[in-house]
Design an enzyme around this catalytic site. Structure first.
Site, mmCIF file in Angstrom:
data_model
loop_
_atom_site.group_PDB
_atom_site.id
_atom_site.type_symbol
_atom_site.label_atom_id
_atom_site.label_comp_id
_atom_site.label_asym_id
_atom_site.label_seq_id
_atom_site.Cartn_x
_atom_site.Cartn_y
_atom_site.Cartn_z
ATOM 1 N N CYS A 1 0.783 -1.388 0.522
ATOM 2 C CA CYS A 1 -0.135 -0.050 -0.151
ATOM 3 C C CYS A 1 0.649 1.244 -0.019
ATOM 4 C CB CYS A 1 -1.060 0.005 1.234
ATOM 5 S SG CYS A 1 -1.896 1.458 1.444
ATOM 6 N N CYS B 1 -1.133 6.811 5.834
ATOM 7 C CA CYS B 1 -2.687 6.250 6.165
ATOM 8 C C CYS B 1 -2.184 5.838 6.997
ATOM 9 C CB CYS B 1 -3.477 5.703 5.453
ATOM 10 S SG CYS B 1 -4.869 4.638 6.164
ATOM 11 N N CYS C 1 -4.328 0.851 8.625
ATOM 12 C CA CYS C 1 -3.365 -1.110 8.452
ATOM 13 C C CYS C 1 -2.370 -0.702 9.583
ATOM 14 C CB CYS C 1 -3.647 -1.592 7.246
ATOM 15 S SG CYS C 1 -5.280 -1.249 6.302
ATOM 16 N N CYS D 1 -7.492 2.446 -2.227
ATOM 17 C CA CYS D 1 -7.045 1.355 -1.630
ATOM 18 C C CYS D 1 -7.770 0.018 -2.050
ATOM 19 C CB CYS D 1 -8.471 1.976 -0.282
ATOM 20 S SG CYS D 1 -8.471 0.932 1.238
ATOM 21 N N GLN E 1 -22.259 -6.009 7.892
ATOM 22 C CA GLN E 1 -20.454 -6.461 8.110
ATOM 23 C C GLN E 1 -19.998 -5.809 7.209
ATOM 24 O OE1 GLN E 1 -19.419 -7.306 10.774
ATOM 25 N NE2 GLN E 1 -20.149 -8.978 12.387
ATOM 26 N N PHE F 1 -29.532 -8.204 20.510
ATOM 27 C CA PHE F 1 -29.052 -6.827 19.132
ATOM 28 C C PHE F 1 -28.749 -7.906 18.424
ATOM 29 C CE2 PHE F 1 -26.660 -7.428 23.977
ATOM 30 C CZ PHE F 1 -27.290 -5.941 24.020
ATOM 31 N N GLU G 1 -33.489 -6.097 18.918
ATOM 32 C CA GLU G 1 -33.096 -4.967 18.046
ATOM 33 C C GLU G 1 -33.653 -3.270 18.155
ATOM 34 O OE1 GLU G 1 -29.804 -2.927 16.954
ATOM 35 O OE2 GLU G 1 -29.260 -4.536 16.993
ATOM 36 N N ASN H 1 -25.422 -10.668 20.482
ATOM 37 C CA ASN H 1 -23.869 -10.262 19.335
ATOM 38 C C ASN H 1 -23.859 -9.004 19.672
ATOM 39 O OD1 ASN H 1 -22.343 -9.304 17.431
ATOM 40 N ND2 ASN H 1 -24.215 -9.576 15.635
ATOM 41 N N CYS I 1 -17.247 -8.560 18.649
ATOM 42 C CA CYS I 1 -16.349 -7.684 17.861
ATOM 43 C C CYS I 1 -14.756 -7.375 19.217
ATOM 44 C CB CYS I 1 -16.654 -6.672 17.188
ATOM 45 S SG CYS I 1 -18.402 -5.092 18.024
#
Length: 377
Positions: free
Chosen positions: A3, A11, A14, A87, A212, A241, A262, A307, A334
């Protein structure tokens, strides 16, 4: 992955790009296992790996520069715009779209918002693609409705140039803060959502709905959840959720009683649409607070699927589940750190199995799926 923007220091999204991908996976797996209980054994399934490039289905672009020469990408702390149209995380289908969007910005007179001067209108451009049919959703985040008429007037040109734009909307974000979107969404097209399919399950992406960003890994995550739940042979479950219903709809059999909760009415509308398309008759989705819904119930189903956002399910819901004792808790997270804290509080449960899903390559972040089983007294 190579990249140029990362190599130049422009940037930093990442942060693990210097690590070999195999080492990224090893470090994530070690991080996960370090957080989990050491006083009993559980099954550790192999991590699900991701493509290393072109895996994202969404671009979030800060708009800077001038109306004649807009820059789509990010803004450095000192205010300079960085173009991220090349990107390597974006699919190849995005590449021809960005130049046309830049031309449209000039045609419609959408002056990029200048943070220092607090002037201008266009703050962000958000582009999402359905991998099912490659249709796209485009959202313009504006400071006000001042340029809305101009945008509408120029829209036919954009639609002629990019017929794959199935959904186009404007979000109004008037606050001078680093907030991606505001409350008001104005849909400019007849179609209001993208159609998507994961493992033959129809799902729908609305402008303000969460979805996602790594669809291949998300498909594996949903399929795994469905496979684990089918092994348990349960009749009733809650999906707390639940978002647009991805987990619950993968776990529900024809006669399963599924209740999905939700807070977002938009997401619930999508979940209901999917359930209708699948012909599921014992499924109910409600727009409520997940913790509030659970605490109002005097009984629980055999399985509770959670979740939650990064903060976890929290002490109140942990205490409730620990006292009500559903046979199984399927926890998708997550943020393994808050999940581990919640599991520690769920003292009546033990981990049966756990699996890491590398939803966010080249970063320290990942998703994890954990099956908790009620311990026999």
């Amino acid at each position: 992955m190579q990249c140029a923007r990362s190599s130049a220091g422009d940037c930093h999204s990442c942060g693990w790009l210097s690590l070999a991908y195999s080492e990224q996976i090893n470090q994530k797996q070690h991080n996960l296992l370090d957080l989990l209980p050491k006083n009993y054994a559980f099954t550790q399934l192999a991590p699900v790996e991701s493509q290393q490039v072109k895996f994202r289905n969404k671009a979030k672009m800060v708009v800077s520069g001038s109306v004649e020469k807009p820059i789509l990408g990010l803004r450095k702390p000192e205010g300079e715009g960085v173009d991220l149209c090349q990107c390597p995380l974006y699919p190849a289908s995005f590449e021809p779209v960005f130049p046309i969007l830049k031309t449209f910005i000039a045609k419609a007179g959408l002056v990029p918002y200048n943070v220092e001067r607090r002037r201008g209108e266009l703050k962000f451009i958000l582009l999402t693609e359905s991998r099912h049919n490659h249709s796209m959703m485009l959202r313009f985040v504006l400071r006000s409705e001042k340029k809305l008429a101009q945008l509408r007037q120029a829209l036919p040109w954009l639609q002629a140039q990019l017929p794959q734009l199935a959904v186009i909307s404007v979000n109004i974000q008037p606050v001078h803060m680093a907030i991606l979107e505001g409350e008001q969404e104005i849909v400019l097209t007849e179609k209001t959502f993208l159609d998507e399919y994961f493992n033959e399950i129809p799902l729908h992406i609305r402008p303000k709905g969460f979805f996602q960003t790594n669809p291949d890994v998300a498909a594996s995550l949903y399929a795994t959840a469905g496979h684990w739940v089918k092994e348990l042979q349960i009749n009733r479950l809650w999906d707390l959720f639940c978002g647009s219903g991805g987990f619950g709809l993968h776990c529900a059999q024809k006669n399963t009683e599924l209740t999905g909760i939700e807070i977002s009415p938009e997401a619930i509308e999508c979940a209901r649409l999917s359930a209708n398309e699948l012909g599921l008759e014992h499924v109910e989705f409600q727009a409520l607070d997940s913790t509030g819904f659970a605490l109002a119930k005097e009984s629980v189903p055999e399985l509770v699927l959670v979740n939650p956002p990064r903060r976890g399910i929290g002490e109140t819901l942990c205490d409730y589940l620990n006292s009500m004792k559903p046979r199984f808790i399927l926890y998708s997270s997550c943020n393994a750190q808050t999940m581990a804290k919640d599991i520690q509080q769920l003292s009546h449960y033990r981990i049966d199995r756990v699996q890491l899903f590398d939803m966010f390559p080249h970063t320290a972040h990942y998703e994890v799926l954990t099956l908790l089983v009620l311990q026999q007294s």
